[in-house]
Design an enzyme around this catalytic site. Structure first.
Site, PDB file in Angstrom:
ATOM      1  N   GLU A  17     -69.508  38.092  71.718  1.00  0.00           N
ATOM      2  CA  GLU A  17     -70.143  36.982  70.985  1.00  0.00           C
ATOM      3  C   GLU A  17     -69.626  36.919  69.543  1.00  0.00           C
ATOM      4  OE1 GLU A  17     -72.071  34.452  71.501  1.00  0.00           O
ATOM      5  OE2 GLU A  17     -72.839  34.048  69.494  1.00  0.00           O
TER       6      GLU A  17
ATOM      7  N   GLY B 193     -56.064  47.688  61.486  1.00  0.00           N
ATOM      8  CA  GLY B 193     -56.179  47.841  62.939  1.00  0.00           C
ATOM      9  C   GLY B 193     -57.600  48.092  63.407  1.00  0.00           C
TER      10      GLY B 193
ATOM     11  N   GLY C 114     -56.366  44.521  58.254  1.00  0.00           N
ATOM     12  CA  GLY C 114     -54.995  45.012  58.187  1.00  0.00           C
ATOM     13  C   GLY C 114     -54.898  46.506  58.443  1.00  0.00           C
TER      14      GLY C 114
ATOM     15  N   TYR D 106     -54.683  37.289  69.900  1.00  0.00           N
ATOM     16  CA  TYR D 106     -55.362  37.477  71.189  1.00  0.00           C
ATOM     17  C   TYR D 106     -54.366  37.354  72.350  1.00  0.00           C
ATOM     18  CZ  TYR D 106     -59.616  36.778  68.410  1.00  0.00           C
ATOM     19  OH  TYR D 106     -60.617  36.885  67.471  1.00  0.00           O
TER      20      TYR D 106
ATOM     21  N   GLY E 257     -59.987  45.847  63.953  1.00  0.00           N
ATOM     22  CA  GLY E 257     -60.322  44.867  64.993  1.00  0.00           C
ATOM     23  C   GLY E 257     -59.855  45.329  66.365  1.00  0.00           C
TER      24      GLY E 257
ATOM     25  N   TYR F 144     -66.588  41.079  63.650  1.00  0.00           N
ATOM     26  CA  TYR F 144     -66.355  40.820  62.228  1.00  0.00           C
ATOM     27  C   TYR F 144     -65.967  42.102  61.514  1.00  0.00           C
ATOM     28  CZ  TYR F 144     -67.262  39.582  57.363  1.00  0.00           C
ATOM     29  OH  TYR F 144     -67.141  39.376  56.019  1.00  0.00           O
TER      30      TYR F 144
END
Lengths: 164, 164
Positions: free
Chosen positions: A91, A103, A101, A138, A105, A94
């Protein structure tokens, strides 16, 4: 993007009720970043009820650097009738701008993928605004844009009318 | 479409484990109608595990005419971080072709809307193939096409790789 996460002290963990104020603060940070702050109606009370109440509609992860929360994920499980298995639905994800920058995420996505496998999910899904430059990122991860599908939403008032 | 449902003996109810063979038969009927029968991997065992097991990833409704099942719905609850409330997600809705034009689809949606309200949902959502003529019908009900959003899907193999 450079992966410099080896140089930072990152910890990812499942959220607990003590994290509610942090989650709300990060949700608001995200909404400001997206210029959607007027659309946030969530509250500590609602987070408690829907993430940690009798029926948990969603779950949250916290990303910490040096024990300071700098990012979050909110997810739930959806279901594919044809596959016969649940899916992992992302959903929200963040990371505070100053920590990008590194990594983080990708590490959050990897953590999500592990949870997905524990639940025998056969896929992970999320929606993206069509102008969002993250789409390339993605697709590099192997995600496919399901362009032929359109999301339909029946908003609150129309839902009320339908329920009459 | 004409609403002739007053002339038929329609009953809508929540599904129970006894309905598993019926649900699977109707899922296969839907997949043939969509020319996607090769993409159905669901089974009685998987339906039992995921709809009626320890963790219920989705729930089902059965529509009967004269006590004979002629349609089904599969739904689950999603979550909106900004609204702070769950949403009702319609995964599947199917009515056998010979029973269409009686307003059964709309009655199923009304039943769904009532369940949504019981769970304090603030919206109902579903996805539609962009060529599907039902889009007009949905828009007449007050549903909005969320055209600016793209669904991304990380399929099984890419998910496995991500979880490594």
């Amino acid at each position: 993007m450079p992966n410099r996460s080896e140089g930072i002290n990152l910890n990812i963990r499942k959220a607990s009720p003590e994290d509610i104020p942090t989650i709300l603060r990060l949700i608001k940070e995200l909404s400001v970043f997206e210029k959607m702050e007027k659309e946030v109606f969530n509250s500590e009370e609602l987070l408690r009820e829907n993430l940690f109440g009798n029926k948990q509609y969603a779950e949250a992860l916290i990303a910490e650097v040096d024990r300071i929360p700098i990012g979050y994920v909110i997810y739930f499980f959806n279901y594919s009738t044809f596959l016969g298995h649940p899916g992992f639905y992302l959903e929200d994800m963040y990371v505070s701008p100053e920590y990008r920058g590194h990594g983080i995420g990708k590490k959050l996505l990897k953590y999500c993928a592990k949870i997905a496998k524990e639940h025998k999910c056969k896929r992970m899904e999320w929606i993206v605004l069509n102008w969002n430059p993250a789409r390339k990122f993605y697709e590099q991860l192997g995600a496919k844009a399901m362009d032929e599908w359109v999301l339909y939403r029946l908003p609150g008032e129309a839902l009320d009318k339908m329920a009459e």
